[in-house]
Scaffold this motif. Sequence first.
Motif, PDB file in Angstrom:
ATOM      1  N   GLU A 211      36.570  33.404  48.225  1.00  0.00           N
ATOM      2  CA  GLU A 211      36.208  32.704  47.000  1.00  0.00           C
ATOM      3  C   GLU A 211      35.759  33.741  45.993  1.00  0.00           C
ATOM      4  OE1 GLU A 211      33.286  28.935  46.319  1.00  0.00           O
ATOM      5  OE2 GLU A 211      34.174  29.231  48.314  1.00  0.00           O
ATOM      6  N   LEU A 212      36.187  33.617  44.730  1.00  0.00           N
ATOM      7  CA  LEU A 212      35.876  34.641  43.735  1.00  0.00           C
ATOM      8  C   LEU A 212      35.243  34.016  42.509  1.00  0.00           C
ATOM      9  CD1 LEU A 212      39.386  36.320  43.853  1.00  0.00           C
ATOM     10  CD2 LEU A 212      37.314  37.355  44.777  1.00  0.00           C
ATOM     11  N   ALA A 213      34.333  34.724  41.939  1.00  0.00           N
ATOM     12  CA  ALA A 213      33.816  34.295  40.641  1.00  0.00           C
ATOM     13  C   ALA A 213      34.924  34.522  39.617  1.00  0.00           C
ATOM     14  CB  ALA A 213      32.589  35.095  40.267  1.00  0.00           C
ATOM     15  N   PRO A 214      34.931  33.749  38.510  1.00  0.00           N
ATOM     16  CA  PRO A 214      36.033  33.847  37.549  1.00  0.00           C
ATOM     17  C   PRO A 214      36.357  35.273  37.130  1.00  0.00           C
ATOM     18  CG  PRO A 214      34.596  32.040  36.951  1.00  0.00           C
ATOM     19  CD  PRO A 214      33.952  32.718  38.137  1.00  0.00           C
ATOM     20  N   GLN A 215      35.327  36.084  36.874  1.00  0.00           N
ATOM     21  CA  GLN A 215      35.587  37.432  36.362  1.00  0.00           C
ATOM     22  C   GLN A 215      36.186  38.345  37.421  1.00  0.00           C
ATOM     23  OE1 GLN A 215      32.685  35.962  36.641  1.00  0.00           O
ATOM     24  NE2 GLN A 215      32.203  35.280  34.551  1.00  0.00           N
ATOM     25  N   ASP A 216      36.040  37.986  38.679  1.00  0.00           N
ATOM     26  CA  ASP A 216      36.471  38.890  39.747  1.00  0.00           C
ATOM     27  C   ASP A 216      37.914  38.682  40.177  1.00  0.00           C
ATOM     28  OD1 ASP A 216      33.944  39.824  39.714  1.00  0.00           O
ATOM     29  OD2 ASP A 216      33.251  38.547  41.358  1.00  0.00           O
ATOM     30  N   TYR A 217      38.653  37.904  39.389  1.00  0.00           N
ATOM     31  CA  TYR A 217      39.980  37.522  39.857  1.00  0.00           C
ATOM     32  C   TYR A 217      40.894  38.704  40.162  1.00  0.00           C
ATOM     33  CZ  TYR A 217      42.108  38.668  35.381  1.00  0.00           C
ATOM     34  OH  TYR A 217      42.572  39.338  34.297  1.00  0.00           O
ATOM     35  N   LYS A 218      40.615  39.850  39.521  1.00  0.00           N
ATOM     36  CA  LYS A 218      41.517  40.992  39.703  1.00  0.00           C
ATOM     37  C   LYS A 218      41.349  41.659  41.061  1.00  0.00           C
ATOM     38  CE  LYS A 218      42.369  42.411  34.982  1.00  0.00           C
ATOM     39  NZ  LYS A 218      41.729  43.158  33.877  1.00  0.00           N
ATOM     40  N   ILE A 219      40.181  41.448  41.661  1.00  0.00           N
ATOM     41  CA  ILE A 219      39.884  42.125  42.909  1.00  0.00           C
ATOM     42  C   ILE A 219      40.771  41.622  44.037  1.00  0.00           C
ATOM     43  CG2 ILE A 219      38.078  42.580  44.633  1.00  0.00           C
ATOM     44  CD1 ILE A 219      36.077  41.927  42.360  1.00  0.00           C
ATOM     45  N   ASP A 220      41.403  42.554  44.673  1.00  0.00           N
ATOM     46  CA  ASP A 220      42.019  42.240  45.955  1.00  0.00           C
ATOM     47  C   ASP A 220      43.026  41.083  45.892  1.00  0.00           C
ATOM     48  OD1 ASP A 220      42.368  42.757  48.593  1.00  0.00           O
ATOM     49  OD2 ASP A 220      40.852  41.316  49.255  1.00  0.00           O
TER      50      ASP A 220
END
Lengths: 222, 329, 535
Positions: A211-220
């Motif tokens: 699960e990712l926070a909106p800003q972290d979408y680029k990660i992994d």
Amino acid sequence: MINLDSLSIELDNFKTDFTVQINRDKWVGIIGKSGAGKSTLLNLIAGFIYPDSGSLLIDNIEMKKYPPSRRPVSSLFQENNLFPHLSVYQNIALAIRPNLKLSDIEIKKISEIIEYLNLGSKTHSSIGKLSGGERQRVALGRIMSSDKKILLLDEPFSQLDPNLRVEMLELIKQIRKDKNITILMSIHTPAEAIDFVSNFLLIKDGKVCRELAPQDYKIDLY
Amino acid sequence: MKLLSKTLLIIYLSLLPAQSETNKLVVYTYDSFVAEWGPGPALEQKFEAFCECELEFVGLSDGVEILTRVMYEGKNTNADIVLGLDTNLIHKAKTTGLFDNHSLDLENLNISDRFSDDVFVPYDFGYFSFIYNSSNMVKPPSNFNELLESNISIIIQDPRTSTPGLGLLLWIKKIYGDDSARVWERLNTNILTVTPGWSEAYGLFLEGEADMVLSYTTSPAYHITYENDNTYRAAKFTEGHYEQIEVAAKLANNGNDELANKFLSFLISEDAQDIIPETQWMYPVLDDVKLSGAFEQLVNVENPLRIKSEDVYLNNEKWIREWEESLSK
Amino acid sequence: MFHIEKYRWLLPGLIASALVLSLIITSVSGIFEYANFQLIRKIINDDYIQRIISFTIYQSLLSALLSMIIALPLALTVRKYLEYRIIRFALSLAWLSFVLPVIIGVFAIIKLHGVSGWFSDISVLFGYEKLEYIYGMNGILIAHIFFNVPFATRIILFSLNTIPDELLRVTIQNNFSRWNTFTVIEWPAIRYNLFVTSAIIFSLCFTSFVVVLILGGGPKYSIIEVALYYALKIEFNINRAVSLGIIQMIIASCIVLIILSFTKSFKIEPYTKLKLKNPSIITKKAIVIDSIMLIVALFIFLLPIFALIVSCITAISYENIFANQGLHNSIYWTLVLGLSSGIVAIIISMMLLITIRKLVITHQMKWLANLLELSGNLILILPPILLGTGIFLSLRNVYNVQEIAPYIIVAINSLTVIPFTLRIIGPEYLRVSYMYDKLFNAHNIQGTTRLLRYELPILRGALATAFAVAATLSMGDLGLISLFGSTEIRTLPLYIYQSMGSYRMDNASAGIFILLALVLSIIFISEYLLGGKDD
């Protein structure tokens, strides 16, 4: 609350195993490579395909025994949401009564939805005359009229140009606020959605990977 | 583009009418005559051995079609000879004026007592009769009356589309005359179905659909000879059997009159007649021809029946209408 | 300003239409001089002819109606189970009953329904009488249903397949009843094809000479085509035959127009299709009803063919298959003429459709699109016997008909099957055009490149099916080959018929067996290898 526990189905050499909890009133963006299982997840929740095992609870009720029509979910697809031989009004009305014989109250409700979507001048137009954005708005109108509280969006706006996509997201945001609905939306351009979604779910090989926070979408992502 | 126009040219050229050869004799006949199991191939071989010519059979769907074809083609017809009409068609054929006298002596033929004609040369004959399977039927009817009173089911052919069908119509007409309509009304209860041609009727009968089928007294000879099966028999009727005589004639403006005469006389020679019985399953017109054992087991028809070709021609339409109405009740 | 270049796409359709019309005109000009309106009036006033006319209309309307009533629910049910190989296999097999020569089909029906058929045997086994129901009106209807339902089912399935899965999901999610689903989504998709197919079946039954004669049981049930045949072949009364032909054409076209008036003019199937996985939900209750229906359908439509195959296998031997020059020659001609007719039919259909598509998509000159489609279907109302005779009469003075027979056979056969190929390719082609038109325009993919590189590959499935139908229908033709065939040019149906006509039932069985095998091979090669396995 939507609660998936080891929900699995085997499709042509591809096996899913979804376990996730989604709280009410969230707007969840579903991301992942194509073929990762995004559509399968949405189809399982909608009931278009039937799991081999696992459980699917919505508000603590097991959904597996209910047919799609009796689940509190409605779906919006990338295209072909509308019956081309029916009018705007008819396409929305059929969610209330498939035979299109509506009571006065229901007719009034449809008119309100059409106004809300700013389609008033097109009420009796045929679908062929509408633009792509207008078509998806009609489809949203049908979902609004069905009064279902969970909305499944399967890459709903990828056929539209970027400006229009943001416009549609704004509209959904508005509907979500007014109608208080939960949204699961698969999307392949997450950057556009970071201002809208509560969080992202990354799907990989048929599993909810993280699960990712909106800003972290680029990660992994891959 | 060049290739295309070349191809088109070739196609066009291939469509152009071919030059006809003078030393060729074209015979219009029905297709079972020229089929590999028919007399055609053997006749062709024998005739070409001495005629110094090329014999070409053109197989059409049936005897009626042969006459239709030459009538439609008129004086331009390719045919030098027509072979395969039956006596019922003779008068109609003559009215066209397309045919020429044969100048052959038919006195020595075994049917000269009951058939002789200036234009048409008979080459085989047979008798219509009902065929039954003796393992299913012990005592077949021995005349029309017994058939009418029985509940025997029969398959017949349509006289509007088939020669045997017309044969039965004439057979009943010959025996019952003005009473025919009533006979047909009674026969209607026996009729399982009416087929467009002999093949369908006989095929259905062999499937076991009905007790009897309208065919020829000679039909069992095929089953005896080729299938070693003698259960199929012809029911002999005391009133007599209607006779079918098959004939050939030359066209008036044939390409080679000498050759045409040669063929017609060959057709009634022993050489040709030898081939007929076991390919046509009909009787040869020469008594000298030795028949196989199978033919000896067949019923003997003592009193052949026939209506004059002219009467058939004049009354055909009326009689057919009567038939249609009797069976439609 | 008028630019010739801009209207180049009109050419294929106009050329194809001209080819078709020239053949029809050749035929009509051969018989036109015999048309006599006084005679037509006299014939029309004849009681007997009036009786025949009303029976002809009655039996063909009833046959078409019953066929559609059976085909519609069958197609709706079959659609749900298309993913099962056995269902697809059964569908391919069912083509046999439509493409086989009628005479063989009738024998197949009799193996099952006849007095000596399997059902009758069962009845006797249980101590009852033999069953004779197949002769008479029942037989005519059963045969017409047997021949036409598989065809109608296939055509309806083609239309149903254009419904996108998303829309089916919308109906599922919104709790549509079966009836609502039918009226809102399925009916609009199949409506046009349904009526056109009814019209085609009506026309086929209208001239169904062999069925009416063999199974009708007698002259009580007679159709105009029988009277026409009698006038043409037995009476040599070509005037009367032509008059009857004209009466038949007028009546048939009036009724076809009435049937077609229930549908709008050239209408495209309204949907574009996107294939998703596992679309339909099959409920347990439905499965029971569906299975019963499918099993009954299998019995009705495949058992006769199965019975026929069994009886053929028992009759064949080494001699009548391998050591049989006549049979081998017939196989050769069956393939040559059948495959050529198939190819010609596909080319002409595509030429017509290229122009029709452009007209429909750009919404220009709808009337022309209708006319082009009509020219492809015109053949249906011409009496087959008269068409052949007309061609024969007008060509006989110019050519040696015997020598150009193969060309004539291919020409008429391909013309005869165009209504079917148009039905199969047309909707698919228009659908594809709608889906990709913008894409093609955006990338400026036009003309022959667009056709050969893009459209034909996409249409592979429909083209393969259409080819299979066209080729096998031509291979099964008996009427035309009897008229134009000869000792050298003989196809299997003619070989079979001739064998039957000379007591050679074993040869006939061998011929039927080979014909069935060839037809099946072509269907399977086309549908599974050439056409891909998708639909």
